[in-house]
Design an enzyme around this catalytic site. Structure first.
Site, PDB file in Angstrom:
ATOM      1  N   ILE A  27       8.580  -0.639   9.152  1.00 27.27           N
ATOM      2  CA  ILE A  27       7.345  -1.490   9.314  1.00 27.27           C
ATOM      3  C   ILE A  27       7.675  -2.847   9.924  1.00 27.27           C
ATOM      4  O   ILE A  27       6.986  -3.195  10.876  1.00 27.27           O
ATOM      5  CB  ILE A  27       6.535  -1.612   8.096  1.00 27.27           C
ATOM      6  CG1 ILE A  27       6.045   0.007   7.742  1.00 27.27           C
ATOM      7  CG2 ILE A  27       5.339  -2.347   8.162  1.00 27.27           C
ATOM      8  CD1 ILE A  27       5.784  -0.087   6.489  1.00 27.27           C
ATOM      9  N   TYR A 176       9.311  -1.922  -9.760  1.00 28.45           N
ATOM     10  CA  TYR A 176       8.616  -2.240  -8.409  1.00 28.45           C
ATOM     11  C   TYR A 176       7.520  -2.747  -8.473  1.00 28.45           C
ATOM     12  O   TYR A 176       6.980  -3.725  -7.791  1.00 28.45           O
ATOM     13  CB  TYR A 176       8.843  -0.805  -7.631  1.00 28.45           C
ATOM     14  CG  TYR A 176       8.466  -0.949  -6.361  1.00 28.45           C
ATOM     15  CD1 TYR A 176       9.041  -1.663  -5.240  1.00 28.45           C
ATOM     16  CD2 TYR A 176       7.319  -0.405  -5.761  1.00 28.45           C
ATOM     17  CE1 TYR A 176       8.618  -1.777  -3.811  1.00 28.45           C
ATOM     18  CE2 TYR A 176       6.805  -0.383  -4.425  1.00 28.45           C
ATOM     19  CZ  TYR A 176       7.475  -1.070  -3.554  1.00 28.45           C
ATOM     20  OH  TYR A 176       7.203  -1.150  -2.236  1.00 28.45           O
ATOM     21  N   LYS A 180       5.907  -6.355  -6.954  1.00 29.24           N
ATOM     22  CA  LYS A 180       4.634  -6.380  -6.040  1.00 29.24           C
ATOM     23  C   LYS A 180       3.634  -7.014  -6.492  1.00 29.24           C
ATOM     24  O   LYS A 180       2.713  -7.640  -5.771  1.00 29.24           O
ATOM     25  CB  LYS A 180       4.302  -4.869  -5.661  1.00 29.24           C
ATOM     26  CG  LYS A 180       5.453  -4.477  -4.477  1.00 29.24           C
ATOM     27  CD  LYS A 180       5.644  -5.276  -3.379  1.00 29.24           C
ATOM     28  CE  LYS A 180       6.526  -4.674  -2.265  1.00 29.24           C
ATOM     29  NZ  LYS A 180       6.597  -5.449  -0.986  1.00 29.24           N
ATOM     30  N   THR A 213       8.472   5.683   5.411  1.00 31.19           N
ATOM     31  CA  THR A 213       9.485   4.617   5.702  1.00 31.19           C
ATOM     32  C   THR A 213      10.631   4.909   5.137  1.00 31.19           C
ATOM     33  O   THR A 213      10.906   5.798   4.488  1.00 31.19           O
ATOM     34  CB  THR A 213       8.679   3.187   5.383  1.00 31.19           C
ATOM     35  OG1 THR A 213       9.035   3.245   4.085  1.00 31.19           O
ATOM     36  CG2 THR A 213       7.421   2.979   6.013  1.00 31.19           C
TER      37      THR A 213
END
Length: 313
Positions: A27, A176, A180, A213
């Site tokens: 990305i 994770y 975020k 991804t």
């Protein structure tokens, strides 16, 4: 069934200097390429020189006249972050766009940064917090827009206030989410502090939805020897145009948030499809975990304490 093409127009960026983290592949490389195609001069801060050179060559293959350069940055080392900040401040050029895009996801076992922080928290949040602080004079000079890339994972779990570095009970996915959510709280608090301090910097959030991804692919450097089942399923769905996005569509929310004249300070942008997993970029209400101003202020103080970096007025 063939997948319908989804794209946006990136406004002219001629004369702007953009810094995009995590632009050596996936990305981030797509975002950097689109910004360069729109006329921006793009700085690619990379940890791996080989991947950086390959990314640079790919952008120049597509855009022979692109203004693009490499810098060294390891977001898991606060010394490296500080060195890049010092180098760019020495160059003295205003930064107009900062895309905090780089990230690491779910190492099977707990790993730490050079400074002893849990790898995801240290890289995804603390590294970007420190980088933005080091670049603040340049961001102010450029009346910059800062776009921080969060994740659908910020819509579950919580900040682990009692053990932010996951020293006692590591869980890769919860850690994770924690990283975020922290980055999202930071991005929205940055807008509030810019407003209060007259910094002239705008800050918003984006997330890419779900796409095939490299985050969940084989990553020996984070202890993942082979692709996860999750990424194999995502690839299959993406190839069939079912629910999730592609690497190309996953770039669009961040591109929109960083460049559109309609993207708002303090806004939150992600795919418009079901569950915000894929589709055209659209504005959404911030996830509930990102809305608390008290949590954002607490997180800001924690981040200053852990990094030793302050945002100087």
């Amino acid at each position: 069934m063939p997948r319908r093409t989804i794209d946006i127009t990136v406004p002219d960026q001629t004369g702007k200097l953009a810094v995009v983290t995590g632009a050596s592949d996936g990305i981030g490389l797509g975002i950097a390429t689109r910004l360069a195609a729109a006329g921006a001069e793009v700085v690619l801060p990379v940890r791996n020189p080989r991947k950086g050179e390959a990314a640079l060559a790919e952008i120049r293959r597509q855009l022979p006249a692109a203004q693009v350069s490499l810098r060294t940055l390891d977001l898991s080392s606060l010394a490296s972050v500080g060195a890049l900040g010092a180098a760019l401040r020495e160059e003295g050029r205003p930064v107009h766009l900062l895309v905090n895009n780089a990230g690491v996801m779910t190492p099977p076992e707990r790993q730490t940064t050079a400074d002893g922080h849990e790898l995801q928290f240290g890289t995804n949040h603390l590294g970007h917090f420190a980088l933005t602080a080091h670049l603040l004079p340049l961001l102010r000079a450029g009346h910059a827009r800062v776009t921080s890339q969060v994740s659908v994972a910020a819509n579950r779990n919580s900040v682990n206030w009692d053990d932010p570095d996951w020293e006692r009970s590591y869980d890769g996915m919860r850690a994770y989410s924690h990283s975020k959510i922290a980055l999202g709280l930071f991005g929205l608090e940055l807008q509030r502090r810019s407003d209060a301090g007259g910094w002239g910097v705008s800050s918003n959030l984006s997330h890419p939805g779900v796409a095939p991804t490299s985050l969940l692919a084989a990553r020996p450097e984070v202890g993942r020897a082979k692709d996860t089942l999750g990424v194999r399923v995502i690839r299959a769905l993406s190839a069939r145009g079912i629910v999730v996005g592609t690497v190309e569509t996953a770039q669009l929310p961040a591109l929109y948030a960083a460049t559109s004249p309609d993207a708002k300070p303090g806004g939150f942008y992600g795919p418009a499809g079901p569950g915000q997993l894929g589709g055209r970029p659209a504005e959404h209400p911030p996830y509930s975990r990102l809305r608390g101003t008290a949590d954002a202020q607490r997180l800001w103080q924690l981040s200053e304490d852990l990094t030793g970096v302050r945002f100087e007025d």
